[in-house]
Each structure stands twice: as C-alpha cells, then as structure tokens.
Design a protein around this motif. Structure first.
Motif, mmCIF file in Angstrom:
data_model
loop_
_atom_site.group_PDB
_atom_site.id
_atom_site.type_symbol
_atom_site.label_atom_id
_atom_site.label_comp_id
_atom_site.label_asym_id
_atom_site.label_seq_id
_atom_site.Cartn_x
_atom_site.Cartn_y
_atom_site.Cartn_z
ATOM 1 N N SER A 16 0.847 -1.214 0.000
ATOM 2 C CA SER A 16 0.000 0.000 0.000
ATOM 3 C C SER A 16 0.873 1.251 0.000
ATOM 4 O O SER A 16 2.019 1.215 0.474
ATOM 5 C CB SER A 16 -0.914 0.026 1.227
ATOM 6 O OG SER A 16 -1.796 -1.076 1.204
ATOM 7 N N VAL A 17 0.285 2.345 -0.525
ATOM 8 C CA VAL A 17 0.964 3.627 -0.527
ATOM 9 C C VAL A 17 -0.049 4.712 -0.124
ATOM 10 O O VAL A 17 -1.248 4.556 -0.373
ATOM 11 C CB VAL A 17 1.566 3.935 -1.919
ATOM 12 C CG1 VAL A 17 0.469 4.194 -2.945
ATOM 13 C CG2 VAL A 17 2.539 5.105 -1.860
ATOM 14 N N TYR A 53 -2.322 5.550 -10.104
ATOM 15 C CA TYR A 53 -1.278 4.667 -9.543
ATOM 16 C C TYR A 53 -0.909 3.601 -10.571
ATOM 17 O O TYR A 53 -1.784 3.080 -11.274
ATOM 18 C CB TYR A 53 -1.782 3.968 -8.285
ATOM 19 C CG TYR A 53 -2.248 4.924 -7.208
ATOM 20 C CD1 TYR A 53 -1.383 5.353 -6.197
ATOM 21 C CD2 TYR A 53 -3.569 5.410 -7.208
ATOM 22 C CE1 TYR A 53 -1.828 6.238 -5.211
ATOM 23 C CE2 TYR A 53 -4.006 6.303 -6.228
ATOM 24 C CZ TYR A 53 -3.120 6.681 -5.222
ATOM 25 O OH TYR A 53 -3.542 7.527 -4.254
ATOM 26 N N GLN A 54 0.355 3.272 -10.587
ATOM 27 C CA GLN A 54 0.812 2.130 -11.411
ATOM 28 C C GLN A 54 1.884 1.362 -10.608
ATOM 29 O O GLN A 54 2.983 1.845 -10.355
ATOM 30 C CB GLN A 54 1.416 2.588 -12.730
ATOM 31 C CG GLN A 54 1.955 1.436 -13.574
ATOM 32 C CD GLN A 54 0.880 0.400 -13.898
ATOM 33 O OE1 GLN A 54 -0.134 0.741 -14.513
ATOM 34 N NE2 GLN A 54 1.066 -0.839 -13.443
ATOM 35 N N TRP A 55 1.482 0.123 -10.161
ATOM 36 C CA TRP A 55 2.423 -0.715 -9.398
ATOM 37 C C TRP A 55 3.345 -1.472 -10.353
ATOM 38 O O TRP A 55 2.941 -1.865 -11.451
ATOM 39 C CB TRP A 55 1.669 -1.719 -8.514
ATOM 40 C CG TRP A 55 0.985 -1.043 -7.354
ATOM 41 C CD1 TRP A 55 -0.275 -0.516 -7.325
ATOM 42 C CD2 TRP A 55 1.572 -0.823 -6.092
ATOM 43 N NE1 TRP A 55 -0.559 0.035 -6.112
ATOM 44 C CE2 TRP A 55 0.591 -0.150 -5.307
ATOM 45 C CE3 TRP A 55 2.812 -1.093 -5.499
ATOM 46 C CZ2 TRP A 55 0.825 0.236 -3.999
ATOM 47 C CZ3 TRP A 55 3.016 -0.723 -4.201
ATOM 48 C CH2 TRP A 55 2.065 -0.074 -3.459
ATOM 49 N N LEU A 56 4.554 -1.668 -9.884
ATOM 50 C CA LEU A 56 5.576 -2.370 -10.669
ATOM 51 C C LEU A 56 6.172 -3.502 -9.829
ATOM 52 O O LEU A 56 6.331 -3.393 -8.596
ATOM 53 C CB LEU A 56 6.714 -1.439 -11.094
ATOM 54 C CG LEU A 56 6.365 -0.270 -12.021
ATOM 55 C CD1 LEU A 56 5.999 0.971 -11.206
ATOM 56 C CD2 LEU A 56 7.566 0.030 -12.945
ATOM 57 N N LYS A 57 6.494 -4.605 -10.476
ATOM 58 C CA LYS A 57 7.218 -5.746 -9.862
ATOM 59 C C LYS A 57 8.520 -5.906 -10.604
ATOM 60 O O LYS A 57 8.515 -6.105 -11.822
ATOM 61 C CB LYS A 57 6.397 -7.036 -9.945
ATOM 62 C CG LYS A 57 7.116 -8.264 -9.383
ATOM 63 C CD LYS A 57 6.259 -9.519 -9.517
ATOM 64 C CE LYS A 57 6.971 -10.742 -8.998
ATOM 65 N NZ LYS A 57 6.165 -11.968 -9.172
ATOM 66 N N ASN A 58 9.590 -5.774 -9.840
ATOM 67 C CA ASN A 58 10.915 -5.864 -10.448
ATOM 68 C C ASN A 58 11.020 -4.918 -11.652
ATOM 69 O O ASN A 58 11.472 -5.289 -12.738
ATOM 70 C CB ASN A 58 11.250 -7.307 -10.846
ATOM 71 C CG ASN A 58 11.319 -8.224 -9.646
ATOM 72 O OD1 ASN A 58 11.670 -7.783 -8.538
ATOM 73 N ND2 ASN A 58 10.972 -9.493 -9.841
ATOM 74 N N SER A 59 10.458 -3.634 -11.452
ATOM 75 C CA SER A 59 10.554 -2.530 -12.422
ATOM 76 C C SER A 59 9.694 -2.709 -13.647
ATOM 77 O O SER A 59 9.829 -1.973 -14.626
ATOM 78 C CB SER A 59 12.013 -2.298 -12.841
ATOM 79 O OG SER A 59 12.813 -2.006 -11.706
ATOM 80 N N ALA A 117 -4.339 0.896 -8.242
ATOM 81 C CA ALA A 117 -4.980 1.478 -7.056
ATOM 82 C C ALA A 117 -3.910 1.795 -6.025
ATOM 83 O O ALA A 117 -2.722 1.506 -6.209
ATOM 84 C CB ALA A 117 -5.996 0.509 -6.494
ATOM 85 N N ALA A 118 -4.331 2.384 -4.924
ATOM 86 C CA ALA A 118 -3.375 2.799 -3.891
ATOM 87 C C ALA A 118 -2.761 1.598 -3.189
ATOM 88 O O ALA A 118 -1.755 1.744 -2.478
ATOM 89 C CB ALA A 118 -4.049 3.702 -2.890
ATOM 90 N N SER A 119 -3.375 0.428 -3.326
ATOM 91 C CA SER A 119 -2.779 -0.799 -2.777
ATOM 92 C C SER A 119 -2.819 -1.871 -3.848
ATOM 93 O O SER A 119 -3.661 -1.829 -4.758
ATOM 94 C CB SER A 119 -3.513 -1.257 -1.534
ATOM 95 O OG SER A 119 -4.855 -1.590 -1.838
#
Length: 813
Positions: free
Chosen positions: A60-61, A71-77, A85-87
């Motif tokens: 979460s952020v 929001y855009q989450w990244l895994k290993n860039s 989403a925020a989480s």
C-alpha cells in the motif's frame, strides 16, 4: 518567455472578454492563479512483506496532491497489469517470488512520483509437528522427581503443553517436563504433551509414572568368610546383602579395587604363595547409600607333595578311566579364562603310550618330586618334574634309551598304523614295590643293522632309569599248534611280525603282554605272554589262534583288564574261529579269533570263558571285528532281583554295545547272541574304549558324539541320556573322568584332526562343554594331534601325548 502562455490564456477567454470588457479580464486572471494543480507527494511508502508460500501479499501507498491521483504498481521494475490502485495484492505466492521488488508510480495532472522499493519475502509452507521420540515411562522412588521428554519436528516455532491425567500442567510448556518431588499418590499417573505450531498439533502417547517406596540403603547380612587354599587353587569370597535394587558391588584386595570384581561373589585367580595373608572386602551400594563388609583373610598353603599315583593305563585294572582323587580341577574353574595350556615336555618321538604319574619320588641329588613318566616311539623313556613345566620344557630328571647296542627303533614294517618308527607303543606299568626304588616296566621294539627285529621287556629304576633285575629280557615264544608260522608242531613268535600295541597289565607279581600285527600283514596269530615282575623271566604263554591265522590283539592301544579275582579280559581282533565247539562250548581247535575272552592269570594262562557274536565268521571275513575296541569292566552292580552282577562292556567296528556277564560270558551260538545285554543303533564304529563313572558308561565312537549311558539295576540305558554337541572323527575318542569322589566330575576327551582339541564336559550333562582348547584367543592352547591318545588327569593337570611332546594343561597362573 511567458508571452505565448498569456496569448493562449487570452484566447481561452476571448469570448467572455468580448462581453465583459477590460474589467472582466482582470477578474478572470486572479481566479485561475488560486486553483493551480499540485503534484503528488507520498506520505507513506510501501512496506516490505513476508508471507508463506501460497499466501498473497498486499503493498500500500499513501499519497497527496491534486486529484485525481493515478497509480501504477511495478514488480521488479515492470508494470503490473491492472495494478492501478493505492494498494496492490499479489496472487498466491510461490517460492520463486521471494526477493521480488515492488514500487508504485503516483501521478496526476501536475506530475508524478515513484515510491521506494518494498521487498517480498516468501517462506516455505509451514509443516505440522511430528513427534519422533515419545515420552517414556518413568520409575522413581518417593521424593524423587521424574522427567518426561519429547522430541518433535515441524515448522518453528513449536509450542508444548504437558498434561497430567489429561489436564494441562501450568507452566509445562517446553520439550521436557520434570515433576515436583513425587508422592505415593503419583503412582500410575499418565503424562502426555501436545505439540503445536501454525500448521497444526500432535498429541504424544501416554507415559506412565511408577512411584515406589523410598530406597533403602544396603545392609550386609552375610559377611565374606576367610578362605584357605593350596598354591595354584582359586579362592572364592561371597557376600549377601539386602536393600533396594539394584545393588552394586566392588571387591577390594588389600584396600585396592579389583578390576571387574563387581558381583556378589569374587573368585581369585590361581593363587601364589605371595597371596598368603591378603585381605579381601567388598563395598555394597545403591542409590540410598553404601556399606563396606568386614575383612576376610586368604590363607595360601605351600604346595604339598601329591599323593596321587597313576601307575597303569586308565588308572586301574578295571580300565574305568576315572580318577576319583582330583581335588583341584572343578567345573567351576575349568574354562578358557582360568584354565589352559601351561606348556609341554618335549621328547624325541611320538608319544603313543599314556604318560604315567607318581607322587613324592626321591630323585638322587635332586630331591622329592612329583614325576611324569613318558615313553616314546624313538625307544626313549623320560622322567620329568611335573611342577617344572613352563612353555616348551626339555629339561628332564632322567632319560633312558631302551635300544640294544648298535640298534635303532624299528621301521613301520610297511604299515601306517604306527609310523614313521616303532619303539615303545604300549602304555608301561609302574610298581613302586619292586626293587629298591620301584620299577617301570616297558616293552620296546628295535632292529639291528642286519635287519633283525627284537622286542624286549625292560624294568627301569623309577629314580634313575637304570635297568633292573638283570634286564632287559628278549621276548620270544612258541606254542603248540599248526597255525600260521608253525614248525614242528609249534607256532613260533616272529618278532618282526608283531608290535606290543595294548598297554601292559600287572596282576600281583606278574606282567602280562598282548600282541598285535602290523596292519593285517601275515603270518601272525594271537599271543599272550606273562613275565615275573621280580626277575623278568617268562612264566607262561598262550596263543588264542594256535591252529589258524590272524587274531591280533589291537584294542586301539587301550589295555587288557583284570578283575579283583585276577581274571584277565580283552577283545581279540578278526581271526579264525572254530564254529565247531567241544562239549564245554569252546572252539574245537582252540582258535578263538574275534572273541571277548576271559583268561586265568595264574600259570599256565588258560581260556576260561569267552563271547563271540553269532555272525562272527562273516564279521571276521569282512574285517568288521569287535577287536578294534578295548574292554571296560564295571564295578559290582545289583540287578532288579537283588543279584550282584559282574559285568564287562565292549564294542568294535560293528557299532554294537556288548554287555557281558563275566561269570557267564555266553560263548558262541550260531543263531543268537547269548549275552547279558546288547544295544544296537546308538553308537558308531568303535576304535576306542568306553569309560565309567558313577553308574554311567561314556562312549566316544567314530563320527559320533560323546555319549553317556546311565546304568539302572545293572542295565545300561537303551539310549544315551546326554551327548556332546561335538562329533568326533576317526578314531573317535577314549574319554577320561576326573572327580573328587562323586563330585566335581569332568569328562575329558581328545578330538583328532589337523590340530588336536582337548574337550572338557560336565560329567552329569555332556551338553555342557566347560572348555575346549580352541576357545582361547591367538591359538593359545592349540597342540598337534596324535592318534589313539587319551588324556591323563592328575593333581590339577591334564596330560596329552603329541607327535613330539606331552602337552600340559592346568589352571593358569
């Protein structure tokens, strides 16, 4: 630089300005400056996450800035599709996800910001507990604590909860649990433990607590007693104590602990004179305490000169094979730990004759000694100090050659029975009353350079070996008859055709000799001769096959026997037997080959009675004679009707036990054996002789076990009561028995093979082997074998003839 922007702004509000004029333009610029967009700022960064494989993780952020924020989450860039989403919650994790880095880009119309990286740690899946070691039952005394333990595997952390009688024990939350001091009411309590972790639980098996009464310290009820022994004997100290088990013991000698002496009794090794006065005690202990016994004193007497004498084959003229005066060797001390080979007296040839033993012989310039007399096939006679044996001992008290001048011992006459030379084959006989110091009588064979052969009867002084009575006497004889090697109506004794294989017999003042051939090499017949013990003059001659052939007297090197009335008994080998009988039931031509004979010992020697089997002719023709074995005369026995019986036992190659009545032997019947008792199918062929002890007859046949046949109401048992586990190869074994009266009886037997083996058995139970010479490590007790030998036991030692020595066994120092 701002002019283009203003131009755009102006164009953006040209329409309203067309209507509002200058005043409207001023108001619009002021409002736009107050609503300017703010770029995102992250207030709470994503945190590292730890999960177990199969679980998901959520990152979460928290960010601020002009809405809307994206929001855009990244895994290993790398962007994660749909993670906007925020989480962000991952799918179910796998081990390969461990260490992955997650961050998020937050943006709006005014700009963007990227969070710090958060790390995902994925642990292996939790494993439920497995108990590998269950709690064990415990036994304690009242007042003691008991400890129960468990061993378990599974994903840490493991937690534990002990229970007593299915109820949780407060604070008992480790892998082991120690009870408080126990009381009698705790007896029978049940203890278990529940082991658990995040993956599950397992409950142990129940362990039972046994609580006994409080331990009682030892109390000695019977103290060790003083002991008195002779040098070389063992001494046993014992204690009896009470107290809570288990009791432990530690014996001490002169206040020093004795290694390995940790039982209620302690047997000291063979004693030395230096052990005299030693003090022995024992400490008895248990968990409650200890008690030390009183002191017991060991008295060791110096060795007394023996009173034992072995003057003839198998100890007596009955040829029982029993020495009833053995006070040192017992079933308790004859074992490979305390008993073994002490050494050997080395000599110059085969020892086929049984050694003889005398106590308290006064040897000139030496002193009084216990003496062993040994005769060899090299025509030598030795006298040894029996107490001097130490390893291979060649020192003797005296040695005498019984060869004539210029002569050598005989060759083997082309027969391998006695080889490579023939000298003294038969067991001598000793008479301490003859001459000044006593005499040993010996028959020796020799030859000269011209190929002439001789037999001579010698009488040697017991103290010096000197010839006595003008001896030796040349053995020669004739007897009326027309049998083999006859001339002028007499059969003639030809020295080269015979050897004196059976032992000598002395009755009163007369020495008796019996003769065998070299194998079956004819011509030969069946000779018995007697000699005056005081003069060596021949007193009588009998030939038992005077008008036929063969009839050698073999008996496997044993000896003729005699009863208290002076009657002589022995077994004749295969030879002619006249099946036509005279009116008295004797062979009409006087030929009694293959007979168990009874002779009158008074001159002239005569045949008084005999027994031969109904199939005597076929047995003789097939060389299945019963003359291969030797005789045993039994002591007087009382039968079921109260009658006293005088019995004799013998067997041969036909593997039958013949028990004859010495008062009525049965003679010959062509259809049946007129015999007192006959037992078939229980032994092998016999090239030895049976022995007797305490109403038991012991047999050691070829390829058979040593067997014990009890006697009840003057009858041998039809089957053996006990037998050895060992089977004895050719020629079987001729046992000897040592005992102190009727107690501590041991049966001794020599086994023939690549090496000789001396066996010792409990006489009351032959399945109980006390010792054999192959048991000790490193070949300590092994020796070379010699055919037909029998062990001789006297005064704590066992003597066995070998090809070049007499081996001596006894209690180890």
């Amino acid at each position: 630089m701002r002019r283009p922007i203003l131009a755009i702004q102006v164009s953006a509000i040209l329409v309203p300005l067309t209507f509002a004029g200058c005043a409207g333009l001023t108001s619009s610029n002021s409002s736009n400056a107050g609503n300017k967009a703010v770029a995102p700022t992250i207030a709470a960064q994503p945190a590292n996450q730890i999960v177990t494989a199969g679980q998901s993780a959520t990152f979460s952020v928290m960010a601020s800035g002009t809405a809307p924020l994206s929001y855009q989450w990244l895994k290993n860039s790398s962007n994660i599709g749909g993670a906007t989403a925020a989480s962000y919650t991952t799918p179910a994790t796998i081990a390969g996800d461990s260490g992955a880095k997650f961050d998020v880009v937050v943006s709006n119309s005014a700009g963007s910001i990227t969070s710090t990286m958060a790390t995902l740690t994925v642990s292996a899946a939790a494993v439920a507990p497995t108990i590998t070691t269950q709690p064990a039952n415990q036994s304690v005394n009242v007042g003691q604590s008991a400890t129960f333990s468990v061993t378990a595997t599974g994903t840490a952390p493991l937690s534990y909860q002990w229970q007593k009688n299915s109820t949780n024990i407060s604070g008992a939350t480790t892998s082991s649990y120690s009870t408080p001091a126990t009381i009698s009411g705790d007896n029978g309590a049940k203890f278990d433990v529940i082991v658990s972790n995040s993956a599950g639980t397992q409950t142990s098996t129940m362990a039972t607590l046994t609580v006994t009464a409080a331990a009682v310290a030892p109390t000695i009820t019977t103290q060790p007693a003083n002991q008195t022994v002779n040098v070389g004997q063992t001494a046993t100290f014992s204690v009896t104590a009470t107290g809570t088990a288990s009791l432990s013991y530690q014996w001490q000698k002169n206040s020093a602990n004795i290694g390995g002496a940790t039982a209620a009794s302690y047997t000291a090794p063979a004693t030395a004179i230096t052990d005299n006065g030693a003090k022995f005690d024992v400490i008895v202990s248990n968990t409650a305490g200890s008690q030390t016994s009183t002191i017991a004193t060991l008295t060791v007497n110096a060795a007394n000169i023996s009173t034992i004498n072995v003057v003839t084959y198998h100890y007596d003229n009955l040829r029982t094979g029993q020495n009833l005066n053995e006070t040192i060797l017992t079933p308790a001390n004859v074992n490979s730990t305390t008993f073994g080979k002490l050494g050997a007296f080395t000599v110059d040839g085969l020892v086929d004759a049984q050694p003889l033993y005398l106590s308290a012989v006064a040897i000139p310039s030496v002193g009084t000694k216990n003496v062993l007399y040994v005769a060899t096939e090299h025509d030598s006679v030795y006298a040894f100090d029996v107490d001097s044996v130490n390893g291979n001992t060649s020192t003797f008290l005296w040695k005498a050659s019984v060869l004539g001048s210029g002569e050598t011992s005989s060759d083997n006459r082309g027969c391998g029975q006695v080889t490579p030379e023939i000298g003294v084959t038969s067991t001598p006989v000793i008479d301490r009353s003859r001459g000044t110091h006593g005499a040993i009588y010996v028959v020796a064979m020799s030859k000269d350079a011209n190929g002439n052969y001789f037999h001579r009867l010698h009488a040697l002084d017991l103290t010096t070996g000197a010839e006595l009575f003008g001896g030796p006497t040349l053995v020669q004889a004739t007897y009326p008859g027309t049998g083999d090697n006859s001339s002028g109506g007499n059969v003639i004794f030809d020295a080269k055709q015979y050897k004196e294989r059976p032992g000598l017999l002395e009755i009163g003042t007369t020495i008796y000799t019996t003769w065998s051939s070299h194998c079956d090499a004819g011509p030969y017949t069946s000779w018995v001769m007697s000699y005056d013990a005081n003069t060596l003059a021949q007193t009588s001659v009998l030939n038992l096959v005077p008008n036929g052939s063969e009839g050698g007297i073999w008996m496997a090197g044993t000896a003729p026997a005699a009863d208290a009335s002076g009657n002589i008994f022995f077994m004749v080998g295969n030879g002619d037997f006249d099946t036509t009988l005279n009116a008295s039931g004797f062979p009409s031509q006087g030929d009694c080959g293959q007979c168990y004979v009874k002779l009158a010992s008074s001159a002239p020697i005569t045949l008084l009675d005999y027994f031969t089997p109904s199939n005597t002719v076929s047995e003789s023709n097939s060389d299945t004679d019963f003359g291969s074995g030797g005789p045993l005369l039994l002591p007087d026995l009382v039968d079921a009707n109260g009658n006293t019986r005088h019995l004799a036992v013998g067997s041969g190659k036909d593997a039958i036990i013949y028990v004859v009545d010495r008062d009525n032997m049965g003679k010959f019947n062509s259809t049946t054996d007129n015999i007192y008792q006959q037992i078939s199918g229980q032994i092998g062929g016999v090239w030895s002789k049976p022995s007797y002890f305490n109403n038991t007859v012991y047999y050691g046949a070829v390829g058979d076990h040593l067997k014990a046949f009890p006697i009840t109401a003057a009858k041998l048992a039809a089957t053996p009561a006990t037998q050895s586990s060992t089977s004895f190869a050719y020629p079987g074994t001729t046992p000897s028995i040592s005992a102190n009266g009727t107690s501590n009886a041991i049966v001794w037997a020599v086994e023939n093979g690549s090496t000789g083996v001396l066996h010792a058995y409990n006489a009351t139970n032959l399945t109980s082997e006390l010792y054999n010479s192959n048991q000790a490590a490193n070949n300590r007790d092994q020796f070379s074998d010699n055919k037909y030998v029998t062990p001789m036991v006297a005064n704590g030692k066992v003597y066995v003839g070998t090809p070049n020595s007499v081996v001596v066994f006894g209690l180890l120092p």
